[in-house]
Design a protein around this motif. Sequence first.
Motif, PDB file in Angstrom:
ATOM      1  N   LYS A   1       7.167  -7.294  -6.472  1.00  0.00           N
ATOM      2  CA  LYS A   1       8.682  -7.146  -5.938  1.00  0.00           C
ATOM      3  C   LYS A   1       8.865  -5.935  -6.227  1.00  0.00           C
ATOM      4  O   LYS A   1       9.132  -5.499  -7.608  1.00  0.00           O
ATOM      5  N   ASP A   2       9.426  -4.745  -5.602  1.00  0.00           N
ATOM      6  CA  ASP A   2       9.715  -3.631  -5.806  1.00  0.00           C
ATOM      7  C   ASP A   2      11.231  -3.635  -6.212  1.00  0.00           C
ATOM      8  O   ASP A   2      11.889  -4.547  -6.208  1.00  0.00           O
ATOM      9  N   ASP A   3      11.868  -2.453  -6.718  1.00  0.00           N
ATOM     10  CA  ASP A   3      13.166  -2.319  -7.040  1.00  0.00           C
ATOM     11  C   ASP A   3      14.132  -2.377  -6.005  1.00  0.00           C
ATOM     12  O   ASP A   3      15.265  -2.717  -6.302  1.00  0.00           O
ATOM     13  N   ALA A   4      13.670  -2.303  -4.732  1.00  0.00           N
ATOM     14  CA  ALA A   4      14.639  -2.505  -3.621  1.00  0.00           C
ATOM     15  C   ALA A   4      14.621  -4.096  -3.080  1.00  0.00           C
ATOM     16  O   ALA A   4      15.077  -4.436  -2.238  1.00  0.00           O
ATOM     17  N   GLY A   5      13.768  -4.724  -3.655  1.00  0.00           N
ATOM     18  CA  GLY A   5      13.539  -6.067  -3.267  1.00  0.00           C
ATOM     19  C   GLY A   5      12.497  -6.440  -2.448  1.00  0.00           C
ATOM     20  O   GLY A   5      12.372  -7.685  -2.041  1.00  0.00           O
ATOM     21  N   THR A   6      11.950  -5.460  -2.100  1.00  0.00           N
ATOM     22  CA  THR A   6      10.601  -5.828  -0.990  1.00  0.00           C
ATOM     23  C   THR A   6       9.336  -6.192  -1.617  1.00  0.00           C
ATOM     24  O   THR A   6       8.910  -5.747  -2.805  1.00  0.00           O
ATOM     25  N   ARG A   7       8.898  -7.215  -1.146  1.00  0.00           N
ATOM     26  CA  ARG A   7       7.489  -8.032  -1.689  1.00  0.00           C
ATOM     27  C   ARG A   7       6.068  -7.335  -0.967  1.00  0.00           C
ATOM     28  O   ARG A   7       6.214  -6.983  -0.224  1.00  0.00           O
ATOM     29  N   GLY A   8       5.157  -7.529  -1.704  1.00  0.00           N
ATOM     30  CA  GLY A   8       4.010  -7.232  -1.338  1.00  0.00           C
ATOM     31  C   GLY A   8       3.344  -6.135  -1.798  1.00  0.00           C
ATOM     32  O   GLY A   8       4.083  -5.159  -2.671  1.00  0.00           O
ATOM     33  N   GLY A   9       1.963  -5.665  -1.336  1.00  0.00           N
ATOM     34  CA  GLY A   9       1.406  -4.641  -1.811  1.00  0.00           C
ATOM     35  C   GLY A   9       1.156  -3.513  -0.440  1.00  0.00           C
ATOM     36  O   GLY A   9       1.853  -3.436   0.441  1.00  0.00           O
ATOM     37  N   LEU A  10       0.090  -2.617  -0.928  1.00  0.00           N
ATOM     38  CA  LEU A  10      -0.105  -1.659  -0.139  1.00  0.00           C
ATOM     39  C   LEU A  10      -0.916  -2.141   1.093  1.00  0.00           C
ATOM     40  O   LEU A  10      -1.897  -2.800   0.863  1.00  0.00           O
ATOM     41  N   GLY A  11      -0.844  -1.674   2.237  1.00  0.00           N
ATOM     42  CA  GLY A  11      -1.590  -2.320   3.366  1.00  0.00           C
ATOM     43  C   GLY A  11      -3.167  -1.770   3.348  1.00  0.00           C
ATOM     44  O   GLY A  11      -3.277  -0.505   2.753  1.00  0.00           O
ATOM     45  N   PRO A  12      -3.934  -2.561   4.005  1.00  0.00           N
ATOM     46  CA  PRO A  12      -5.337  -2.282   3.668  1.00  0.00           C
ATOM     47  C   PRO A  12      -5.919  -1.233   4.397  1.00  0.00           C
ATOM     48  O   PRO A  12      -6.994  -0.495   4.026  1.00  0.00           O
ATOM     49  N   SER A  13      -5.187  -0.615   5.239  1.00  0.00           N
ATOM     50  CA  SER A  13      -5.635   0.704   5.914  1.00  0.00           C
ATOM     51  C   SER A  13      -5.030   2.057   5.398  1.00  0.00           C
ATOM     52  O   SER A  13      -5.364   3.287   5.674  1.00  0.00           O
ATOM     53  N   GLU A  14      -4.006   1.983   4.254  1.00  0.00           N
ATOM     54  CA  GLU A  14      -3.560   3.126   3.767  1.00  0.00           C
ATOM     55  C   GLU A  14      -4.398   3.821   2.732  1.00  0.00           C
ATOM     56  O   GLU A  14      -5.104   3.336   2.140  1.00  0.00           O
ATOM     57  N   GLN A  15      -4.179   5.118   2.726  1.00  0.00           N
ATOM     58  CA  GLN A  15      -5.120   5.918   1.902  1.00  0.00           C
ATOM     59  C   GLN A  15      -4.074   6.117   0.580  1.00  0.00           C
ATOM     60  O   GLN A  15      -2.906   6.316   0.710  1.00  0.00           O
ATOM     61  N   PHE A  16      -4.792   6.342  -0.609  1.00  0.00           N
ATOM     62  CA  PHE A  16      -4.103   6.379  -1.767  1.00  0.00           C
ATOM     63  C   PHE A  16      -5.107   7.076  -2.765  1.00  0.00           C
ATOM     64  O   PHE A  16      -6.200   7.130  -2.721  1.00  0.00           O
TER      65      PHE A  16
END
Length: 411
Positions: free
Chosen positions: A271-286
């Motif tokens: 959970k990020d500091d804004a309250g949103t849960r989950g990780g990075l989408g499977p198609s995202e570049q990083f």
Amino acid sequence: METMTPRVTRRRALAAAAAAGIGLPTAATAQAASQPSRPRGRFEHLRIATFNASLNRAEEGQLLEDLRDGTDEQIRAVAEIIQINNPDVLLLNEFDFDESGEGVDLFREKYLEVGQNGKSPVRYPYAFTAPVNTGVPSGLDLNHDGRADGPDDAWGFGAFPGQYGMVILSRYPILTEQVRTFQNLRWADMPSNLLPTEYYGPEIAGELRLSSKSHWDVPVRVGSSTLHVLASHPTPPSFDGPEKRNQRRNHDEIRLWADYLSPGQRSRWIKDDAGTRGGLGPSEQFVILGDLNSDPLDGDSWPGAIEQLLSHPRVQDTEPGSDGAAEGSETQGGANLQHTGDPRLDTADFNDDPAPGNLRVDYVLPSRPLQVVFSAVYWPSTGEPGSELTGSYPFPASDHRLVRVDLQVKG
């Protein structure tokens, strides 16, 4: 459509944004002067780098004082290394955070945008920095010394809030409104964690933050594509007692990114500091950047700590190296003689007697299937140009070396 503000000081950026009715995030800077230069058509050649530049000071506000007149020799050496390597996106570890963002502006204006020893100036119209846990009082006696106000009692070890902070500099637009930070994420919320609850006790253990500084997901716009810069600086796996609390924390700070890259149940706890849960989408570049304080074979890491990323199916390791690192290991001897890892891959020149010796702890790890063109550690051999900037203890710039990877990214 992103609105750009003049790249001057944070105060002027905030004033311009307020006049336009646009909010900028607290404790973050993202200023722009112009669109990134050097368009390359369908593909962008992108140099990504990480550098623990040791721009930390013992007292709050001291870095600002050292930055103001543009003459500090250590900061000049750091700037010259950056100018030589000329990255497009750069993470700086150990850059003391200040709420105003003045330090980032001073570093750019007084050092990077001034040619050092004849080198070409470099300009980064975009920057991001934000609060970190180092030096922030927890109000808890975390090291069992009978006090709750020491540097070891902060959420991350530090003498004052913001010590050993982080900064991202970029020639490409930073999508500030999409940034995710994980400063406040609790260690206990990680399933199957290594938290030594017996040492801390259940009440304190339940309050501890996972990140010793912070973890950031900072999206950068490269043409029509987005590249997620995953930045962090886990605690060193040392200065421990038998409970191994720092080894354990380092392992789990690294694991946060491994879980973040894994879709579904494995990343749902995050959970990020804004309250949103989950990780990075499977198609995202990083690209994962930072001084991760973990060598795959040598040093004091918890077993398998950095392998969580090096062996991750979404991550590629180009193994950047240098002849200077191999030379340093051989000439310094000591603990280096007992190492099993390839000394060419070392990125930090640590004490050799006693341990740990030189280690690979700084990483630039792109996602698959990004195309890697080149990678290196900036560690010139003795007598080569630039070797005076790395040197030996006391180091002209830092005991860490800049690590860079060149990528081809669809524009």
